[in-house]
Design an enzyme around this catalytic site. Sequence first.
Site, PDB file in Angstrom:
ATOM      1  N   ASN A  13       0.978  -1.225   0.039  1.00 61.67           N
ATOM      2  CA  ASN A  13       0.108   0.109  -0.087  1.00 61.67           C
ATOM      3  C   ASN A  13       0.955   1.359  -0.063  1.00 61.67           C
ATOM      4  O   ASN A  13       0.780   2.066  -0.397  1.00 61.67           O
ATOM      5  CB  ASN A  13      -0.745   0.107   1.140  1.00 61.67           C
ATOM      6  CG  ASN A  13      -1.904  -0.611   0.989  1.00 61.67           C
ATOM      7  OD1 ASN A  13      -3.146  -0.776   0.315  1.00 61.67           O
ATOM      8  ND2 ASN A  13      -2.646  -1.901   1.713  1.00 61.67           N
ATOM      9  N   ASN A  99      -6.702   5.425   8.815  1.00 58.99           N
ATOM     10  CA  ASN A  99      -6.689   3.719   8.646  1.00 58.99           C
ATOM     11  C   ASN A  99      -6.558   3.428   7.227  1.00 58.99           C
ATOM     12  O   ASN A  99      -7.952   3.408   7.205  1.00 58.99           O
ATOM     13  CB  ASN A  99      -6.389   2.852   9.850  1.00 58.99           C
ATOM     14  CG  ASN A  99      -6.056   1.739  10.048  1.00 58.99           C
ATOM     15  OD1 ASN A  99      -4.311   1.253   9.346  1.00 58.99           O
ATOM     16  ND2 ASN A  99      -6.752   0.688  10.630  1.00 58.99           N
ATOM     17  N   HIS A 101      -8.398  -1.191   6.930  1.00 59.34           N
ATOM     18  CA  HIS A 101      -8.331  -2.138   7.306  1.00 59.34           C
ATOM     19  C   HIS A 101      -9.239  -2.675   6.052  1.00 59.34           C
ATOM     20  O   HIS A 101     -10.241  -2.544   5.872  1.00 59.34           O
ATOM     21  CB  HIS A 101      -9.678  -2.191   8.455  1.00 59.34           C
ATOM     22  CG  HIS A 101      -9.783  -3.204   9.223  1.00 59.34           C
ATOM     23  ND1 HIS A 101      -8.894  -3.199   9.541  1.00 59.34           N
ATOM     24  CD2 HIS A 101     -11.066  -3.712   9.517  1.00 59.34           C
ATOM     25  CE1 HIS A 101      -9.054  -5.168  10.444  1.00 59.34           C
ATOM     26  NE2 HIS A 101      -9.997  -5.046  10.193  1.00 59.34           N
TER      27      HIS A 101
HETATM   28  C1  GAR Z   1      -3.034  -4.356   4.094  1.00 58.66           C
HETATM   29  O1  GAR Z   1      -4.282  -5.310   3.830  1.00 58.66           O
HETATM   30  C2  GAR Z   1      -3.853  -3.928   5.269  1.00 58.66           C
HETATM   31  O2  GAR Z   1      -5.389  -3.590   5.046  1.00 58.66           O
HETATM   32  C3  GAR Z   1      -4.028  -4.587   5.956  1.00 58.66           C
HETATM   33  O3  GAR Z   1      -2.555  -5.002   6.106  1.00 58.66           O
HETATM   34  C4  GAR Z   1      -2.411  -5.567   5.134  1.00 58.66           C
HETATM   35  C5  GAR Z   1      -0.051  -4.617   5.149  1.00 58.66           C
HETATM   36  O4  GAR Z   1      -0.670  -5.041   3.575  1.00 58.66           O
HETATM   37  N1  GAR Z   1      -3.715  -3.576   7.935  1.00 58.66           N
HETATM   38  C6  GAR Z   1      -4.830  -4.305   8.969  1.00 58.66           C
HETATM   39  O5  GAR Z   1      -5.231  -5.922   8.175  1.00 58.66           O
HETATM   40  C7  GAR Z   1      -5.080  -3.715  10.035  1.00 58.66           C
HETATM   41  N2  GAR Z   1      -5.485  -3.847  11.003  1.00 58.66           N
HETATM   42  P1  GAR Z   1       1.036  -4.028   3.004  1.00 58.66           P
HETATM   43  O6  GAR Z   1       1.691  -4.424   4.094  1.00 58.66           O
HETATM   44  O7  GAR Z   1       1.288  -4.814   1.581  1.00 58.66           O
HETATM   45  O8  GAR Z   1       0.603  -2.916   2.326  1.00 58.66           O
END
Ligand code: GAR
Length: 186
Positions: A13, A99, A101
């Site tokens: 992200n 954030n 989620h």
């Molecule tokens: C993402 O899917 C985000 O939505 C999630 O962690 C992942 C990070 O991926 N966040 C949560 O679960 C927060 N509770 P990334 O490091 O490849 O962006």
Amino acid sequence: MNIAIFASGSGSNAENIIRYFEKSNHTFYIFCNKVDAYVTVRAKNLNVPCFCFTKDELNNSLKVDDLLKQCNIDFIVLAGFLPRVPTRFIEKFPNKIVNIHPALLPKYGGKGMYGHYVHEAVVEHHETETGITIHYINEHLDEGAQIFQAKCEVLPTDTPDDVAQKVHLLEMEYFPKVIEKLINEI
Ligand code: GAR
């Protein structure tokens, strides 16, 4: 605008957001609580400054506060950031910390609900849809005011990995656009 992206893991992200804004005049910084997280490699490749700190430094020192101040940060994006954000940050950046989620909050939020655990729970409960929620941060985990949701279908045959893939596509498509809208309103 100076934007801090907080991440703990892969950073897909973070990279997607930074690439989306490549031609803008916003400046990005990555803040990471894990020195060996892949997001630090992405930061290097993208030529974006990356600051690492421990959970203890985040909670019990002013290291991160000082860095945010030095970088003149206007807006904070949590993109897969696992530690709780200290309350003082919420006070310092009112309605300026968002954030993402990977589920349709209030479902599958709260303690222990992150990354793959969320998709496993969605499959286990035979949900027919899931998605993403972008929300402001408040002092309660995953309970801040919602800004945006997008949904995708969950098929009875979908594995948690299939769900993760669908949710990932939604994150890639919508998160940068929502951030753009929010910072244009500041
Ligand atoms: C993402 O899917 C985000 O939505 C999630 O962690 C992942 C990070 O991926 N966040 C949560 O679960 C927060 N509770 P990334 O490091 O490849 O962006």
